[in-house]
Scaffold this motif. Structure first.
Motif, PDB file in Angstrom:
ATOM      1  N   PHE A 141    -117.555   0.021  95.718  1.00 16.59           N
ATOM      2  CA  PHE A 141    -117.662   0.232  94.265  1.00 16.59           C
ATOM      3  C   PHE A 141    -118.091   1.673  93.977  1.00 16.59           C
ATOM      4  CE2 PHE A 141    -119.874   0.568  90.272  1.00 16.59           C
ATOM      5  CZ  PHE A 141    -118.851   0.207  89.407  1.00 16.59           C
TER       6      PHE A 141
ATOM      7  N   THR B   3    -127.503 -14.118  86.497  1.00 18.20           N
ATOM      8  CA  THR B   3    -126.996 -15.200  85.638  1.00 18.20           C
ATOM      9  C   THR B   3    -127.897 -16.444  85.754  1.00 18.20           C
ATOM     10  OG1 THR B   3    -125.531 -16.087  87.342  1.00 18.20           O
ATOM     11  CG2 THR B   3    -124.600 -14.413  85.882  1.00 18.20           C
TER      12      THR B   3
ATOM     13  N   GLU C 188    -133.306  -2.887  84.735  1.00 12.89           N
ATOM     14  CA  GLU C 188    -131.855  -2.667  84.826  1.00 12.89           C
ATOM     15  C   GLU C 188    -131.155  -3.832  85.509  1.00 12.89           C
ATOM     16  OE1 GLU C 188    -130.586   1.087  86.450  1.00 12.89           O
ATOM     17  OE2 GLU C 188    -128.482   0.490  86.351  1.00 12.89           O
TER      18      GLU C 188
ATOM     19  N   PRO D 268    -125.798  -0.824  82.256  1.00  9.58           N
ATOM     20  CA  PRO D 268    -124.692   0.134  82.151  1.00  9.58           C
ATOM     21  C   PRO D 268    -123.419  -0.367  82.834  1.00  9.58           C
ATOM     22  CG  PRO D 268    -126.147   0.779  83.926  1.00  9.58           C
ATOM     23  CD  PRO D 268    -126.730  -0.484  83.337  1.00  9.58           C
TER      24      PRO D 268
HETATM   25  N1  SAH Z   1    -124.802  -0.353  87.148  1.00 15.10           N
HETATM   26  C1  SAH Z   1    -123.976   0.336  88.122  1.00 15.10           C
HETATM   27  C2  SAH Z   1    -123.252  -0.640  89.047  1.00 15.10           C
HETATM   28  C3  SAH Z   1    -122.208  -1.488  88.386  1.00 15.10           C
HETATM   29  S1  SAH Z   1    -121.345  -2.484  89.588  1.00 15.10           S
HETATM   30  C4  SAH Z   1    -123.013   1.230  87.412  1.00 15.10           C
HETATM   31  O1  SAH Z   1    -122.957   1.198  86.188  1.00 15.10           O
HETATM   32  O2  SAH Z   1    -122.287   1.983  88.069  1.00 15.10           O
HETATM   33  C5  SAH Z   1    -122.019  -4.072  89.215  1.00 15.10           C
HETATM   34  C6  SAH Z   1    -123.366  -4.255  89.879  1.00 15.10           C
HETATM   35  O3  SAH Z   1    -123.878  -5.517  89.462  1.00 15.10           O
HETATM   36  C7  SAH Z   1    -123.305  -4.271  91.398  1.00 15.10           C
HETATM   37  O4  SAH Z   1    -124.336  -3.485  91.927  1.00 15.10           O
HETATM   38  C8  SAH Z   1    -123.484  -5.755  91.758  1.00 15.10           C
HETATM   39  O5  SAH Z   1    -124.123  -5.942  93.005  1.00 15.10           O
HETATM   40  C9  SAH Z   1    -124.295  -6.263  90.585  1.00 15.10           C
HETATM   41  N2  SAH Z   1    -124.039  -7.671  90.256  1.00 15.10           N
HETATM   42  C10 SAH Z   1    -122.832  -8.240  89.980  1.00 15.10           C
HETATM   43  N3  SAH Z   1    -123.001  -9.547  89.672  1.00 15.10           N
HETATM   44  C11 SAH Z   1    -124.342  -9.784  89.759  1.00 15.10           C
HETATM   45  C12 SAH Z   1    -125.143 -10.949  89.542  1.00 15.10           C
HETATM   46  N4  SAH Z   1    -124.599 -12.111  89.188  1.00 15.10           N
HETATM   47  N5  SAH Z   1    -126.498 -10.833  89.684  1.00 15.10           N
HETATM   48  C13 SAH Z   1    -127.057  -9.644  90.056  1.00 15.10           C
HETATM   49  N6  SAH Z   1    -126.339  -8.516  90.275  1.00 15.10           N
HETATM   50  C14 SAH Z   1    -125.004  -8.584  90.130  1.00 15.10           C
END
Ligand code: SAH
Ligand code: AVI
Length: 310
Positions: A36, A130, A74, A150
């Motif tokens: 990612f 969630t 966050e 974000p």
């Molecule tokens: N906030 C960063 C990363 C976004 S990618 C940015 O804006 O660039 C999405 C992130 O959410 C990833 O790090 C993933 O590990 C996390 N994520 C996705 N689903 C999740 C969930 N159900 N609970 C906790 N973290 C989650």
């Protein structure tokens, strides 16, 4: 029931539906988090650079709205890249609480933040956001909680789940708290489609890595070579649909359960919703938020929004 058993049940149940489906949270093992990060550097993936630009251009006003001695919580913090801009400009932050499901990546990112900002109380939480999770208590009592979400990760949830998640954030923000959120906007479909079908093939690798993750951690037996990446923007629904397409009639198993999948049949791995400002405001409103401020870039590709509790 252990968390692992509950997760396995959830995966098996998703793959048993007429449209086979795996939650997008399974993209994110260590390799998925790295992929990612690589995607965010791609020229086609406009989301990250545009959001960073919006943050940089408006940071004084954002910092003013956040105020002093807040606790910054966050959701889905990943590498906490955008957060650095905030941490550089927020004065007297009570704590920074990054929450993510990708454990090793979260701890490594939290350590990097500690090294860069030794005066900030950094309290990482490994959790599926969630589901209900407990927040740590900072050393200094915060004046207010600011939830930061974000990346337009909100777009990876369907309408009702997105509203429920916003309600959780409304609850975590608490009295006097607020939500600072990145929201991707509807635009020329060609721009969106190329962001999810990049020429370097990283999004395809990211999508297929989900199967590797399930093979490693959930005793699955996917033959990665026999699946292909698919992403298409559905303009009517305002969302990118991301799938894995089976390249043969084949069988795979997850735990003790066997599945047949036909040549051309798909597994839905992600939606990425793109919003209108009005559409997102309606969703925020349904979760108890008012949109206090919206910042966008010159081309209105992306927005950063400050929501307060109604
Ligand atoms: N906030 C960063 C990363 C976004 S990618 C940015 O804006 O660039 C999405 C992130 O959410 C990833 O790090 C993933 O590990 C996390 N994520 C996705 N689903 C999740 C969930 N159900 N609970 C906790 N973290 C989650
Ligand atoms: C994390 N999320 C906002 C990304 C998105 O754009 O929907 C995940 C992603 N999927 C494919 N590329 C990036």
């Amino acid at each position: 029931m252990t968390t692992e058993t509950a997760e396995l049940d959830q995966i098996v149940s998703g793959l048993s539906a007429p449209q086979k489906r795996i939650s997008s949270k399974y993209f994110y093992d260590e390799r998925g988090s790295q992929l990612f990060d690589d995607i965010t550097q791609l020229p086609e993936y406009y989301l990250t650079n545009t959001e960073l630009g919006i943050m940089r251009n408006n940071i004084a006003e954002i910092a003013e709205l956040v105020g002093k001695q807040a606790s910054l919580i966050e959701f889905g913090s990943g590498s906490s890249l955008k957060t650095r801009i905030l941490l550089e400009h927020l004065s007297e932050l009570a704590a920074y609480v990054p929450v993510d499901i990708s454990k090793d990546h979260l701890y490594a990112s939290a350590q990097k933040i500690r090294n860069s900002f030794p005066h900030i109380d950094v309290l990482p939480v490994v959790a599926d956001f969630t589901q209900e999770f407990a927040l740590p208590k900072p050393m200094v009592m915060p004046v207010r909680n600011i939830v930061y979400f974000p990346g337009s990760t909100i777009g990876n949830f369907e309408h009702d789940t997105a509203v429920s998640l916003l309600r959780v954030m409304h609850h975590e923000a608490g009295k006097g708290g607020a939500l600072l959120i990145g929201v991707d906007l509807q635009k020329d479909p060609a721009i969106i489609e190329s962001a999810y079908n990049d020429s370097a093939g990283l999004t395809a690798e990211f999508n297929l890595n989900m199967l590797r993750h399930l093979n490693r951690n959930f005793g699955a037996s996917f033959d990665i070579e026999k699946f292909a990446h698919y992403a298409n923007y559905d303009q009517d629904e305002g969302r990118v649909v991301i799938k894995l397409v089976s390249q043969a009639d084949q069988t795979f198993s997850v735990g003790d359960t066997e599945f047949d999948i036909a040549d051309g049949e798909t597994i839905l791995t992600e939606y990425s919703h793109k919003y209108t400002l009005d559409g997102f405001a309606a969703m925020a409103h349904a979760a108890g938020f008012s949109v206090e401020k919206v910042w966008t870039d010159d081309e209105s590709l992306f927005s950063v929004q400050f929501l307060t509790r109604q």
